[in-house]
Design a protein around this motif. Structure first.
Motif, PDB file in Angstrom:
ATOM      1  N   ILE A   1       0.831  -1.209   0.000  1.00 12.22           N
ATOM      2  CA  ILE A   1       0.000   0.000   0.000  1.00 12.22           C
ATOM      3  C   ILE A   1       0.865   1.259   0.000  1.00 12.22           C
ATOM      4  O   ILE A   1       0.665   2.163  -0.817  1.00 12.22           O
ATOM      5  CB  ILE A   1      -0.988  -0.003   1.189  1.00 12.22           C
ATOM      6  CG1 ILE A   1      -2.037  -1.098   0.988  1.00 12.22           C
ATOM      7  CG2 ILE A   1      -1.656   1.362   1.349  1.00 12.22           C
ATOM      8  CD1 ILE A   1      -2.953  -1.305   2.177  1.00 12.22           C
ATOM      9  N   LEU A   2       1.834   1.341   0.916  1.00  9.49           N
ATOM     10  CA  LEU A   2       2.687   2.532   0.987  1.00  9.49           C
ATOM     11  C   LEU A   2       3.504   2.725  -0.287  1.00  9.49           C
ATOM     12  O   LEU A   2       3.446   3.809  -0.894  1.00  9.49           O
ATOM     13  CB  LEU A   2       3.600   2.484   2.212  1.00  9.49           C
ATOM     14  CG  LEU A   2       4.612   3.641   2.300  1.00  9.49           C
ATOM     15  CD1 LEU A   2       3.894   4.981   2.435  1.00  9.49           C
ATOM     16  CD2 LEU A   2       5.572   3.414   3.437  1.00  9.49           C
ATOM     17  N   PRO A   3       4.273   1.727  -0.755  1.00  9.53           N
ATOM     18  CA  PRO A   3       5.045   1.967  -1.971  1.00  9.53           C
ATOM     19  C   PRO A   3       4.179   2.259  -3.193  1.00  9.53           C
ATOM     20  O   PRO A   3       4.524   3.116  -4.010  1.00  9.53           O
ATOM     21  CB  PRO A   3       5.881   0.703  -2.155  1.00  9.53           C
ATOM     22  CG  PRO A   3       5.316  -0.304  -1.243  1.00  9.53           C
ATOM     23  CD  PRO A   3       4.567   0.424  -0.179  1.00  9.53           C
ATOM     24  N   ALA A   4       3.040   1.585  -3.317  1.00 10.85           N
ATOM     25  CA  ALA A   4       2.157   1.850  -4.458  1.00 10.85           C
ATOM     26  C   ALA A   4       1.608   3.279  -4.392  1.00 10.85           C
ATOM     27  O   ALA A   4       1.489   3.952  -5.425  1.00 10.85           O
ATOM     28  CB  ALA A   4       1.013   0.839  -4.490  1.00 10.85           C
ATOM     29  N   SER A   5       1.301   3.735  -3.198  1.00  5.74           N
ATOM     30  CA  SER A   5       0.810   5.111  -3.038  1.00  5.74           C
ATOM     31  C   SER A   5       1.882   6.121  -3.417  1.00  5.74           C
ATOM     32  O   SER A   5       1.600   7.114  -4.099  1.00  5.74           O
ATOM     33  CB  SER A   5       0.376   5.353  -1.591  1.00  5.74           C
ATOM     34  OG  SER A   5      -0.664   4.484  -1.227  1.00  5.74           O
ATOM     35  N   LEU A   6       3.121   5.885  -2.986  1.00  3.01           N
ATOM     36  CA  LEU A   6       4.214   6.805  -3.318  1.00  3.01           C
ATOM     37  C   LEU A   6       4.467   6.857  -4.819  1.00  3.01           C
ATOM     38  O   LEU A   6       4.631   7.935  -5.404  1.00  3.01           O
ATOM     39  CB  LEU A   6       5.486   6.390  -2.579  1.00  3.01           C
ATOM     40  CG  LEU A   6       5.485   6.585  -1.074  1.00  3.01           C
ATOM     41  CD1 LEU A   6       6.698   5.895  -0.439  1.00  3.01           C
ATOM     42  CD2 LEU A   6       5.466   8.062  -0.723  1.00  3.01           C
ATOM     43  N   VAL A   7       4.480   5.696  -5.460  1.00  8.21           N
ATOM     44  CA  VAL A   7       4.704   5.656  -6.911  1.00  8.21           C
ATOM     45  C   VAL A   7       3.547   6.335  -7.646  1.00  8.21           C
ATOM     46  O   VAL A   7       3.760   7.094  -8.598  1.00  8.21           O
ATOM     47  CB  VAL A   7       4.898   4.200  -7.400  1.00  8.21           C
ATOM     48  CG1 VAL A   7       4.917   4.133  -8.912  1.00  8.21           C
ATOM     49  CG2 VAL A   7       6.183   3.617  -6.817  1.00  8.21           C
TER      50      VAL A   7
ATOM     51  N   THR B   1      17.246   7.962  -4.598  1.00  7.57           N
ATOM     52  CA  THR B   1      16.247   7.767  -3.554  1.00  7.57           C
ATOM     53  C   THR B   1      15.777   6.313  -3.536  1.00  7.57           C
ATOM     54  O   THR B   1      15.588   5.724  -2.463  1.00  7.57           O
ATOM     55  CB  THR B   1      15.054   8.720  -3.768  1.00  7.57           C
ATOM     56  OG1 THR B   1      15.549  10.048  -3.884  1.00  7.57           O
ATOM     57  CG2 THR B   1      14.076   8.646  -2.626  1.00  7.57           C
ATOM     58  N   ALA B   2      15.588   5.719  -4.711  1.00  6.38           N
ATOM     59  CA  ALA B   2      15.160   4.317  -4.782  1.00  6.38           C
ATOM     60  C   ALA B   2      16.180   3.401  -4.113  1.00  6.38           C
ATOM     61  O   ALA B   2      15.818   2.525  -3.327  1.00  6.38           O
ATOM     62  CB  ALA B   2      14.928   3.908  -6.232  1.00  6.38           C
TER      63      ALA B   2
ATOM     64  N   ALA C   1       8.278   8.808  -6.009  1.00  7.50           N
ATOM     65  CA  ALA C   1       8.208   7.562  -6.793  1.00  7.50           C
ATOM     66  C   ALA C   1       9.444   6.696  -6.550  1.00  7.50           C
ATOM     67  O   ALA C   1       9.334   5.467  -6.431  1.00  7.50           O
ATOM     68  CB  ALA C   1       8.071   7.883  -8.274  1.00  7.50           C
ATOM     69  N   GLY C   2      10.609   7.309  -6.449  1.00  8.14           N
ATOM     70  CA  GLY C   2      11.828   6.559  -6.164  1.00  8.14           C
ATOM     71  C   GLY C   2      11.745   5.836  -4.829  1.00  8.14           C
ATOM     72  O   GLY C   2      12.139   4.678  -4.707  1.00  8.14           O
TER      73      GLY C   2
ATOM     74  N   ILE D   1      11.171   0.703  -1.858  1.00 10.86           N
ATOM     75  CA  ILE D   1      10.490  -0.102  -0.847  1.00 10.86           C
ATOM     76  C   ILE D   1       9.846  -1.339  -1.487  1.00 10.86           C
ATOM     77  O   ILE D   1       9.949  -2.452  -0.976  1.00 10.86           O
ATOM     78  CB  ILE D   1       9.434   0.743  -0.095  1.00 10.86           C
ATOM     79  CG1 ILE D   1      10.135   1.802   0.756  1.00 10.86           C
ATOM     80  CG2 ILE D   1       8.541  -0.128   0.772  1.00 10.86           C
ATOM     81  CD1 ILE D   1       9.205   2.858   1.338  1.00 10.86           C
ATOM     82  N   ALA D   2       9.200  -1.137  -2.626  1.00  9.54           N
ATOM     83  CA  ALA D   2       8.511  -2.254  -3.302  1.00  9.54           C
ATOM     84  C   ALA D   2       9.480  -3.300  -3.829  1.00  9.54           C
ATOM     85  O   ALA D   2       9.120  -4.476  -3.956  1.00  9.54           O
ATOM     86  CB  ALA D   2       7.649  -1.716  -4.435  1.00  9.54           C
ATOM     87  N   SER D   3      10.720  -2.920  -4.137  1.00  6.75           N
ATOM     88  CA  SER D   3      11.700  -3.871  -4.684  1.00  6.75           C
ATOM     89  C   SER D   3      12.136  -4.912  -3.672  1.00  6.75           C
ATOM     90  O   SER D   3      12.616  -5.985  -4.051  1.00  6.75           O
ATOM     91  CB  SER D   3      12.917  -3.118  -5.205  1.00  6.75           C
ATOM     92  OG  SER D   3      12.558  -2.264  -6.263  1.00  6.75           O
TER      93      SER D   3
END
Length: 192
Positions: free
Chosen positions: A28-34, A130-131, A179-180, A185-187
């Motif tokens: 949820i958090l990484p998808a929201s940031l992206v 940042t990513a 987004a980064g 986080i999602a990776s």
């Protein structure tokens, strides 16, 4: 009354297996940031927004260049201070796999979108620095959340500092940094 040991009795497992169950809520958090970053890049005029107004005569602070790759090693630094979930060999494999996912995604998006940076150069979206930093921070979180919350969350403070530095040095827009962070986080999730 000693019994003879068989060959299977003396075999010890080399590595402990840490069970991991994927939780969709963790995205949820990484998808929201992206999503916020992508929408911010897509809307005309959003790139006119600068978090910092800095004159070119102000000296740039390049902590971001030093910490980008150092943050991938943050989990190993934390190993010296806390009890991790995986041994360092497993952690190295997890970091390598997560970085392959992170780097591939980031470079694919940078080349496909080719957004202009605040300083006029190309390939702004998303922020690779940042990513990488949020990937390292999230790996430390996953390794230490059960044993040491201070170590688990410490990487996020450093990663945020790098994101702010990217903005301060006019290398990225706010949308790029958000987004980064989300991509980093999602990776980590697929590597676990």
């Amino acid at each position: 009354a000693q019994t003879a040991k068989t060959a299977t009795d003396s075999i010890q497992p080399r590595m402990s297996v840490v069970e991991y169950k994927f939780n969709p809520k963790s995205l949820i958090l990484p998808a929201s940031l992206v999503t916020v970053g992508a929408v911010g890049t897509a809307i005309d005029g959003m790139n006119d927004f600068h978090l910092f107004s800095r004159k070119d005569s102000v000296k740039q602070i390049h902590v971001d260049d030093y910490l980008e790759w150092g943050m991938l090693g943050w989990v190993f630094v934390c190993d010296l201070m806390g009890k991790e979930q995986h041994n360092w060999v497993d952690q190295l494999c997890l970091v390598a796999l997560a970085e392959a996912i992170n780097g591939g995604t980031t470079h694919l998006l940078k080349n496909a979108i080719n957004e202009t940076r605040p300083d006029g150069t190309d390939r702004s979206f998303p922020s690779g620095h940042t990513a990488n930093c949020f990937l390292g921070a999230h790996m430390a979180y996953k390794e230490f959340k059960g044993s040491n919350p201070w170590l688990a969350y410490s990487g996020y403070a450093l990663a945020t500092m790098v994101g702010v530095s990217r903005l301060y040095n006019n290398r990225h827009w706010v949308a790029d940094v958000l987004a980064g962070a989300g991509i980093g986080i999602a990776s980590a999730a697929p590597s676990y």
